[in-house]
Design an enzyme around this catalytic site. Structure first.
Site, PDB file in Angstrom:
ATOM      1  N   GLU A  61      -2.266   6.839   8.427  1.00  0.00           N
ATOM      2  CA  GLU A  61      -3.699   7.719   7.032  1.00  0.00           C
ATOM      3  C   GLU A  61      -4.130   8.374   8.018  1.00  0.00           C
ATOM      4  O   GLU A  61      -4.675   7.908   9.327  1.00  0.00           O
ATOM      5  CB  GLU A  61      -4.563   6.571   6.415  1.00  0.00           C
ATOM      6  CG  GLU A  61      -3.278   6.135   5.169  1.00  0.00           C
ATOM      7  CD  GLU A  61      -4.610   5.198   4.567  1.00  0.00           C
ATOM      8  OE1 GLU A  61      -5.578   5.227   4.574  1.00  0.00           O
ATOM      9  OE2 GLU A  61      -4.190   5.117   2.938  1.00  0.00           O
ATOM     10  N   ARG A 105      -6.816  -7.826  -9.157  1.00  0.00           N
ATOM     11  CA  ARG A 105      -7.429  -9.464  -9.601  1.00  0.00           C
ATOM     12  C   ARG A 105      -9.455  -9.770  -9.566  1.00  0.00           C
ATOM     13  O   ARG A 105      -9.305  -8.284  -9.002  1.00  0.00           O
ATOM     14  CB  ARG A 105      -7.499 -10.193  -8.067  1.00  0.00           C
ATOM     15  CG  ARG A 105      -7.281  -9.688  -6.549  1.00  0.00           C
ATOM     16  CD  ARG A 105      -7.780 -10.065  -5.052  1.00  0.00           C
ATOM     17  NE  ARG A 105      -7.660  -9.793  -4.007  1.00  0.00           N
ATOM     18  CZ  ARG A 105      -8.680  -8.754  -3.671  1.00  0.00           C
ATOM     19  NH1 ARG A 105     -10.033  -9.417  -4.204  1.00  0.00           N
ATOM     20  NH2 ARG A 105      -8.475  -8.830  -2.449  1.00  0.00           N
ATOM     21  N   HIS A 144     -13.188  -3.513   9.663  1.00  0.00           N
ATOM     22  CA  HIS A 144     -12.767  -3.237   7.635  1.00  0.00           C
ATOM     23  C   HIS A 144     -13.503  -4.579   6.800  1.00  0.00           C
ATOM     24  O   HIS A 144     -12.304  -4.409   5.576  1.00  0.00           O
ATOM     25  CB  HIS A 144     -11.662  -2.692   8.246  1.00  0.00           C
ATOM     26  CG  HIS A 144     -11.020  -1.546   9.310  1.00  0.00           C
ATOM     27  ND1 HIS A 144     -12.242  -0.552   8.790  1.00  0.00           N
ATOM     28  CD2 HIS A 144     -10.600  -1.846  10.164  1.00  0.00           C
ATOM     29  CE1 HIS A 144     -11.533   0.127  10.815  1.00  0.00           C
ATOM     30  NE2 HIS A 144     -10.865  -0.415  10.508  1.00  0.00           N
ATOM     31  N   LYS A 191       1.051  -0.798  -0.222  1.00  0.00           N
ATOM     32  CA  LYS A 191       0.083  -0.323  -0.091  1.00  0.00           C
ATOM     33  C   LYS A 191       1.112   1.721   0.039  1.00  0.00           C
ATOM     34  O   LYS A 191       0.469   2.120  -0.761  1.00  0.00           O
ATOM     35  CB  LYS A 191      -0.816   0.215   1.236  1.00  0.00           C
ATOM     36  CG  LYS A 191      -2.074  -1.145   0.988  1.00  0.00           C
ATOM     37  CD  LYS A 191      -2.962  -0.954   2.398  1.00  0.00           C
ATOM     38  CE  LYS A 191      -3.906  -2.200   2.611  1.00  0.00           C
ATOM     39  NZ  LYS A 191      -4.874  -2.558   1.361  1.00  0.00           N
TER      40      LYS A 191
END
Ligand code: ADP
Ligand code: ADP
Ligand code: MG
Length: 665
Positions: A200, A295, A235, A116
């Site tokens: 973040e 994917r 999440h 990420k």
């Protein structure tokens, strides 16, 4: 086009790929672990190869054995499904080195998006908006805490190698940062073998909106609109839909364009998803790149439903070198689609994964692995085992209607018709979600489930007729005695019409002692705590029960076996276990009690000790199972009598972890 492909996966996604391949006249090879020798995907494939023992690391993650199986069976290409090796660039290179084709993007594209932090840096350079935060290499806790302070709380700590919501911690208070970082890094190390994290800005009313993209070998890239996956717990996605509610066309176009640019920046080929986080209502300047999944996504069927395309067919065509047969302007959205993921999990206990054999699996009539108003993609059949080795998903239910309300209504009805016995599932929770007012109004954000968890998981009241029917089933009174046989005796009954029978039933709310008096032809008077009911059994065939309470007839389903009674009445399921009256003390919720490991796992932390006074819900220990951390709590108030495990212990299903003593020692 290929003549034979191998599917390097299991469960519903393997079955789904096989179905499209078969429709296209392509032969299929399944691979499987020892635990999966009798699994659905194995039965569906033309050929199947055993690749190793049950742990994924010894089978579904063994790229070498999978490639050997492809070579041995003459398959020309490998479809990775999702999870397992689907986003592993070394596997892609090994497949190609063996002279086979990988049905997916080039290794370089996967690598670019694999972590990420690197992906965010790359997207920043490509001009795609990214979530503000620190995504550099420095992992010093004090340094990261300083970055968090700069970003401003709340922040989100994320494993750079993360996926499936693992290795993620929201932090509201700087004092909690160090512990949260440690937890995220530990979970990331366990799940991905990489503890590195990024920090973040936490978006406070976030919506998860993702864009489906496809690229071909000729360099064409299109997007197939968005999916809203904001209904999440921990999440992880629970319900997904397409299109996103309240999406203005100009925001759709802007997000679609950003996703296409992201894909172009890495020379993308095949199916991919660019995930964005959106702050409140979608605005052209209010979305930020989170990550790209290189994917096919679990929730792809909702996009198939609204576009009329088969994404696996597109994947196969692109991998075989065919160009995309449509341009962006040829694509349009038809209606609305919603998907719910049915999992074997215990919602009331923090969504803890559940295991067990599916004694009964009754799903409504639907299309499977193909578009239709109601589509159900299941990875298992009745009788199959939900093992602790793999993702505990049972099925995906996808409804497609002319508009959102119609699709939701259909999903709701379909969920109510799902009858599953043998392991705990989230079906009732999903059905409650489909009836949630805010969700129905399209007011979705990723915090909705957590905010309304209590209402969404409220224990249902036990209808008196469920209790009465369970008592009749336990006493073997549902079916009339074979009157032709004068010697017929059942459960100690001399004849119908005399005496009373007693039974104790255990269910979620504890044991209940019931008394049944037969009144005549299949009519009974059932009494017990808070229960006084006359019920008539009108008919019973193939598990379907027709019964009447005070002249009101209704239908239900009865599944009985292995000492358990499951009833499905009016879209709700009720489970009972008849107990030996002498054994009732052991079921007393206030008596001595043991906290058992609900599934195999490792004890990560012990948070209590002998003598500690606990109340219902107090955290006792943290168990790592299915690569996630689960907090086990006290089932009632009491004093801890003994802790039988230590940190680091590996425990099996049913191991006694903590003995709980009486309330006042
Ligand atoms: P996201 O990673 O954005 O949540 P998905 O919801 O599509 O994407 O998938 C959830 C995660 O769990 C993905 O990383 C996927 O690879 C993994 N996963 C889901 N189901 C399975 C399964 N049956 N087998 C292996 N991995 C799975
Ligand atoms: P994964 O690879 O596990 O899917 P993602 O980066 O896609 O990880 O994030 C998973 C989920 O976490 C998102 O769908 C969203 O609900 C939540 N999330 C991620 N980033 C943020 C953020 N910055 N602020 C708030 N929520 C976030
Ligand atoms: Mg994600």
């Amino acid at each position: 086009m290929f003549t034979k492909i191998l599917i390097a996966n299991r469960g519903e996604i393997a079955a789904r790929v096989i179905t499209t391949a078969r429709r296209m006249g392509i032969a299929t090879v399944a691979v499987h672990s020892e635990a999966d020798a009798g699994a659905l995907h194995v039965a569906l494939a033309d050929e199947a190869v055993l690749i190793g023992p049950s742990p994924p690391a010894d089978s579904y993650l063994r790229g070498d054995r999978i490639i050997a199986a492809a070579l041995q069976t003459g398959a020309e290409a490998i479809h990775p499904g999702y999870g397992f090796l689907s986003e592993n660039p070394e596997f892609v290179e090994a497949v190609q080195a063996a002279g086979l084709l990988f049905i997916g993007p080039p290794a370089a594209a996967i690598r670019a998006m694999g972590l990420k932090d690197a992906a965010k840096a790359l997207m920043e350079r490509a001009g795609v908006p990214v979530v503000p935060g620190y995504h550099g290499a420095n992992q010093d806790p004090a340094f990261l805490a300083a970055r968090a302070a700069e970003i401003g709380y709340p922040v989100l700590i994320k494993a750079r190698a993360g996926g499936g919501g693992k290795g993620m911690r929201r932090v509201d208070d700087p004092a909690e940062f160090a512990a949260a970082l440690e937890g995220a890094a530990r979970e990331a190390q366990a799940a991905f073998g990489d503890p590195a994290c990024l920090v973040e800005k936490y978006i406070t009313r976030p919506r998860h909106i993702e864009i489906q993209v496809f690229g071909d070998a000729q360099g064409n890239v299109v997007h197939l609109f968005e999916r809203d996956c904001s209904l999440q717990r921990r999440h992880q996605k629970v319900i997904e839909e397409a299109p996103a509610p309240g999406m203005p066309p100009e925001v759709r176009a802007a997000m679609g364009q950003a996703a296409v640019e992201a894909a172009r920046a890495i020379g993308y080929q095949g199916a991919g998803t660019v995930e964005f986080i959106v702050d409140g209502a979608p605005r052209p300047d209010g979305f930020w790149f989170m990550e790209m999944n290189t994917r096919l996504q679990v929730e792809h069927p909702v996009s198939e439903a609204i576009t009329g395309l088969d994404f696996v067919e597109l994947q196969l065509r692109i991998a075989a070198g065919d160009p995309l047969l449509f341009r962006q302007e040829d694509l349009a959205i038809t209606g609305h689609a919603v998907e719910a993921r049915i999992y074997a999990e215990d919602v009331g206990r923090g969504f803890l994964p559940a295991t067990g054999r599916l004694r009964h699996l009754g799903l409504p009539v639907a299309t499977a692995f193909n578009r239709g108003p109601l589509r159900i993609d299941a990875g298992v059949r009745q009788g199959d085992e939900i093992s602790p080795w793999y993702d505990p998903m049972i099925a995906k239910v996808i409804a497609h209607g002319p508009d959102r309300a119609a699709a939701l209504r259909q999903l709701s009805t379909a969920l109510e018709a799902c009858q599953i016995a043998g392991c705990t599932t989230n079906v009732a929770f999903l059905a409650a979600l489909t009836r949630h007012e805010g969700f129905a109004a399209g007011a979705v954000d990723t915090g909705l489930i957590a905010r309304d968890l209590a209402a969404l998981t409220a224990p249902r009241t036990l209808p008196p007729e469920a209790l009465a029917l369970a008592a009749l089933a336990a006493l073997d009174l549902i079916d009339p005695p074979a009157t032709a046989d004068p010697w017929d005796q059942r459960s100690g009954w001399r004849s119908w019409g005399t005496g009373a029978a007693h039974v104790t039933l255990d269910h979620a709310g504890g044991p209940l002692a019931l008394r049944v008096v037969p009144l005549g032809a299949r009519q009974f008077h059932v009494t017990g705590p808070g229960l006084d009911l006359q019920i008539a059994v009108l008919d019973h065939r193939a598990g379907t029960l027709r019964y009447a309470v005070e002249g009101h007839q209704a239908t239900g389903q009865l599944v009985q076996g292995a000492g358990r009674i499951s009833l499905f009445l009016q879209g709700q399921d009720h489970d009972f276990t008849p107990v030996d009256p002498l054994d009732v003390a052991a079921h007393d919720p206030d008596g001595g009690h043991a906290v058992l490991a609900p599934m195999p796992g490792r004890v990560l932390a012990v948070q209590t000790q002998a003598g500690a006074k606990v109340t219902k819900g107090t955290a006792l220990l943290v168990l790592e199972a299915m690569k996630m951390e689960h907090v086990l709590t006290a089932p009632r108030d009491g004093i801890v009598a003994e802790v039988l495990v230590a940190e680091g212990d590996q425990v099996t299903d049913g191991t006694i972890l903590v003995e709980l003593g009486a309330k006042d020692g």
